[in-house]
Design an enzyme around this catalytic site. Structure first.
Site, PDB file in Angstrom:
ATOM      1  N   GLY A 151       0.837  -1.205   0.000  1.00  9.60           N
ATOM      2  CA  GLY A 151       0.000   0.000   0.000  1.00  9.60           C
ATOM      3  C   GLY A 151       0.866   1.248   0.000  1.00  9.60           C
ATOM      4  N   VAL A 166      18.312   8.076  -2.587  1.00  8.99           N
ATOM      5  CA  VAL A 166      18.998   8.409  -3.849  1.00  8.99           C
ATOM      6  C   VAL A 166      20.058   9.483  -3.628  1.00  8.99           C
ATOM      7  CG1 VAL A 166      18.658   9.431  -6.150  1.00  8.99           C
ATOM      8  CG2 VAL A 166      17.032   7.721  -5.278  1.00  8.99           C
ATOM      9  N   ARG A 180       0.951  -4.785  -5.863  1.00 10.96           N
ATOM     10  CA  ARG A 180       0.908  -6.055  -5.122  1.00 10.96           C
ATOM     11  C   ARG A 180       1.350  -7.094  -6.143  1.00 10.96           C
ATOM     12  NH1 ARG A 180      -0.730  -4.312   0.151  1.00 10.96           N
ATOM     13  NH2 ARG A 180      -2.381  -2.806  -0.101  1.00 10.96           N
ATOM     14  N   GLY A 192       5.348  -2.255   3.728  1.00  9.94           N
ATOM     15  CA  GLY A 192       4.908  -2.861   4.981  1.00  9.94           C
ATOM     16  C   GLY A 192       5.594  -4.189   5.230  1.00  9.94           C
ATOM     17  N   SER A 208       6.100  -6.578   2.336  1.00  7.04           N
ATOM     18  CA  SER A 208       7.231  -6.201   1.486  1.00  7.04           C
ATOM     19  C   SER A 208       8.556  -6.622   2.121  1.00  7.04           C
ATOM     20  CB  SER A 208       7.231  -4.690   1.255  1.00  7.04           C
ATOM     21  OG  SER A 208       5.992  -4.295   0.711  1.00  7.04           O
ATOM     22  N   THR A 258       3.789   2.965   5.530  1.00 10.13           N
ATOM     23  CA  THR A 258       2.350   2.627   5.551  1.00 10.13           C
ATOM     24  C   THR A 258       1.645   3.593   6.487  1.00 10.13           C
ATOM     25  OG1 THR A 258       0.723   1.034   6.366  1.00 10.13           O
ATOM     26  CG2 THR A 258       2.917   0.785   7.242  1.00 10.13           C
ATOM     27  N   ASP A 316      -0.790   2.818   8.275  1.00 10.47           N
ATOM     28  CA  ASP A 316      -1.428   2.048   9.351  1.00 10.47           C
ATOM     29  C   ASP A 316      -0.652   2.032  10.679  1.00 10.47           C
ATOM     30  OD1 ASP A 316      -3.393   1.386   7.509  1.00 10.47           O
ATOM     31  OD2 ASP A 316      -2.322  -0.393   6.839  1.00 10.47           O
ATOM     32  N   ASP A 376       1.523  -0.072  11.631  1.00 10.91           N
ATOM     33  CA  ASP A 376       1.397  -1.446  12.137  1.00 10.91           C
ATOM     34  C   ASP A 376       2.665  -2.278  11.962  1.00 10.91           C
ATOM     35  OD1 ASP A 376       1.333  -1.604   9.393  1.00 10.91           O
ATOM     36  OD2 ASP A 376      -0.381  -2.957   9.281  1.00 10.91           O
ATOM     37  N   MET A 395      -9.092   4.001   8.569  1.00 13.77           N
ATOM     38  CA  MET A 395      -8.247   2.862   8.161  1.00 13.77           C
ATOM     39  C   MET A 395      -7.305   2.444   9.287  1.00 13.77           C
ATOM     40  SD  MET A 395      -7.183   3.628   4.242  1.00 13.77           S
ATOM     41  CE  MET A 395      -8.205   3.055   2.879  1.00 13.77           C
TER      42      MET A 395
HETATM   43  P1  ADP Z   1       2.670  -4.528   2.672  1.00 13.40           P
HETATM   44  O1  ADP Z   1       4.102  -4.485   2.285  1.00 13.40           O
HETATM   45  O2  ADP Z   1       2.032  -3.170   2.699  1.00 13.40           O
HETATM   46  O3  ADP Z   1       2.447  -5.333   3.925  1.00 13.40           O
HETATM   47  P2  ADP Z   1       1.665  -6.767   1.078  1.00 13.40           P
HETATM   48  O4  ADP Z   1       1.438  -7.652   2.228  1.00 13.40           O
HETATM   49  O5  ADP Z   1       0.634  -6.712   0.002  1.00 13.40           O
HETATM   50  O6  ADP Z   1       1.857  -5.230   1.489  1.00 13.40           O
HETATM   51  O7  ADP Z   1       3.060  -7.178   0.432  1.00 13.40           O
HETATM   52  C1  ADP Z   1       3.568  -6.457  -0.690  1.00 13.40           C
HETATM   53  C2  ADP Z   1       4.259  -7.408  -1.615  1.00 13.40           C
HETATM   54  O8  ADP Z   1       5.355  -8.048  -0.946  1.00 13.40           O
HETATM   55  C3  ADP Z   1       3.408  -8.567  -2.123  1.00 13.40           C
HETATM   56  O9  ADP Z   1       2.578  -8.193  -3.195  1.00 13.40           O
HETATM   57  C4  ADP Z   1       4.474  -9.539  -2.551  1.00 13.40           C
HETATM   58  O10 ADP Z   1       5.025  -9.163  -3.799  1.00 13.40           O
HETATM   59  C5  ADP Z   1       5.553  -9.334  -1.472  1.00 13.40           C
HETATM   60  N1  ADP Z   1       5.413 -10.364  -0.422  1.00 13.40           N
HETATM   61  C6  ADP Z   1       4.504 -10.385   0.575  1.00 13.40           C
HETATM   62  N2  ADP Z   1       4.654 -11.502   1.340  1.00 13.40           N
HETATM   63  C7  ADP Z   1       5.678 -12.201   0.799  1.00 13.40           C
HETATM   64  C8  ADP Z   1       6.317 -13.460   1.113  1.00 13.40           C
HETATM   65  N3  ADP Z   1       5.920 -14.212   2.149  1.00 13.40           N
HETATM   66  N4  ADP Z   1       7.346 -13.853   0.329  1.00 13.40           N
HETATM   67  C9  ADP Z   1       7.755 -13.113  -0.721  1.00 13.40           C
HETATM   68  N5  ADP Z   1       7.187 -11.939  -1.073  1.00 13.40           N
HETATM   69  C10 ADP Z   1       6.171 -11.472  -0.334  1.00 13.40           C
END
Ligand code: ADP
Length: 323
Positions: A11, A24, A72, A102, A105, A127, A129, A131, A171
């Protein structure tokens, strides 16, 4: 360290651009080449990787969203897909990757480090959130908080003109920080969040008590991770007869120019991430605790349950102030 890359993932959050800019600019200051990976891990797989110059991050510090775009990319959980991404970094001689996002990622970054010893990874918490464990604040939280405050202040004007109860859904996913902080800042009558027990009947009685003593309006903040605003209204009207209106703030909370607090936080964390890479560190997320920069191993961030619990004293205070 001669070459690094940076990406934004998951996000988006206001202040991500300021973090990219810090990475950078500090890299170039230290004669390190920087590449931007567009669209998060999707771009890593698709080889959407481009060299960034000082000017590439000019005029971005004040912009919301992320100029590198985010995505994502569930396929990245698949080892063979990740191998493609790792190959795209290797062929350019990239030795370090900064991932802004997050904890999902961060998991992607940790996998890269596990599968490729010659690429260091550092995570920056981006993020709204708030969190992510291992940091008191995430980049974007303060901006989202201010957006909520501004919105509720406006809603309060109309709420008082019509003597209404407003339920505002905010949120935060499973984290109640946006609800708690905004609730305290707008003087909400009640705050409903996932980390604390609540009793709708008590809340209803409190609203009724307020009406009885002549209150013009009431504000209830409900965290999306607990229930929806509409559910809350339904529950409330089982106990009292009020004109309850629901406002779901939605994605406006993700947008807007980052606040000064977020720009400074993003710049400090971006600079620190670069410092860690230059010191040979890997598989860590940067953060801020009691105004000190910190680095926490990804493993601890994933497994430590205690670091980001809701601030109970703040929650208690909101109750004391909203009698
Ligand atoms: P956030 O980083 O905000 O928590 P997501 O949970 O959607 O958001 O994770 C972002 C991206 O990180 C995912 O779309 C995926 O590409 C990658 N990712 C998430 N979990 C894993 C995992 N267990 N192993 C490898 N890549 C992951």
């Amino acid at each position: 360290m001669k070459k690094i890359a940076v990406l934004t993932s998951g996000g988006d959050a206001p202040g991500m651009n300021a973090a990219v800019r810090a990475v950078v600019r500090k890299a170039i200051y230290h004669n390190i080449e920087v590449y931007g990976v567009y669209q998060g891990y999707q771009g890593l797989i698709n080889d959407d990787i481009h060299k960034l110059e000082l000017g590439s991050v000019g005029d971005t510090i004040q912009r919301g969203g992320t100029f590198l775009y985010s995505a994502r990319c569930p396929e990245f959980k698949d080892k063979s897909v990740r191998a493609k991404g790792i190959e795209n970094l290797r062929k350019r001689g990239i030795e370090g990757l900064v991932v802004i996002g997050g904890d999902g990622s961060y998991r992607g970054a940790q996998r890269i480090t596990e599968e490729c010893q010659d690429i260091q990874t550092i995570g920056i918490p981006g993020t709204i959130d708030n969190d992510i464990k291992g940091t008191d604040f995430t980049i974007g939280f303060d901006t989202a908080l201010n957006t909520i405050i501004e919105s509720v202040d406006k809603i309060r004007d109309t709420a008082s003109s019509h003597a209404r109860t407003f339920i505002i859904e905010v949120m935060g996913r499973d984290c109640g920080d946006l609800a708690l902080w905004s609730g305290l800042a707008v003087g909400a009558e009640s705050i409903i969040l996932p980390e604390a027990d609540y009793n709708i009947q008590d809340i209803a009685e409190k609203i009724q008590h307020g009406i009885d003593r002549g209150k013009k309006h009431s504000i209830i903040i409900v965290a999306e991770g607990c229930m929806s605003g509409n559910q809350c209204a339904e529950e409330l009207t089982k106990y009292i007869n009020v004109d309850a209106r629901v406002s779901v703030l939605g994605h406006i909370q993700r947008g807007g120019s980052p606040t000064g607090v977020d720009r400074v936080l993003a710049s400090r964390l971006g600079g620190y991430a670069l410092e860690l890479l230059m010191n040979g560190e890997t598989a860590k997320g940067v953060g801020i605790k009691d105004n000190h920069l910190t680095a926490t191993e990804f493993d601890l961030i994933f497994n430590n349950d205690d670091t980001n619990k809701i601030n109970k004293r703040m929650l208690e205070l909101t109750k004391e102030l909203s009698i």
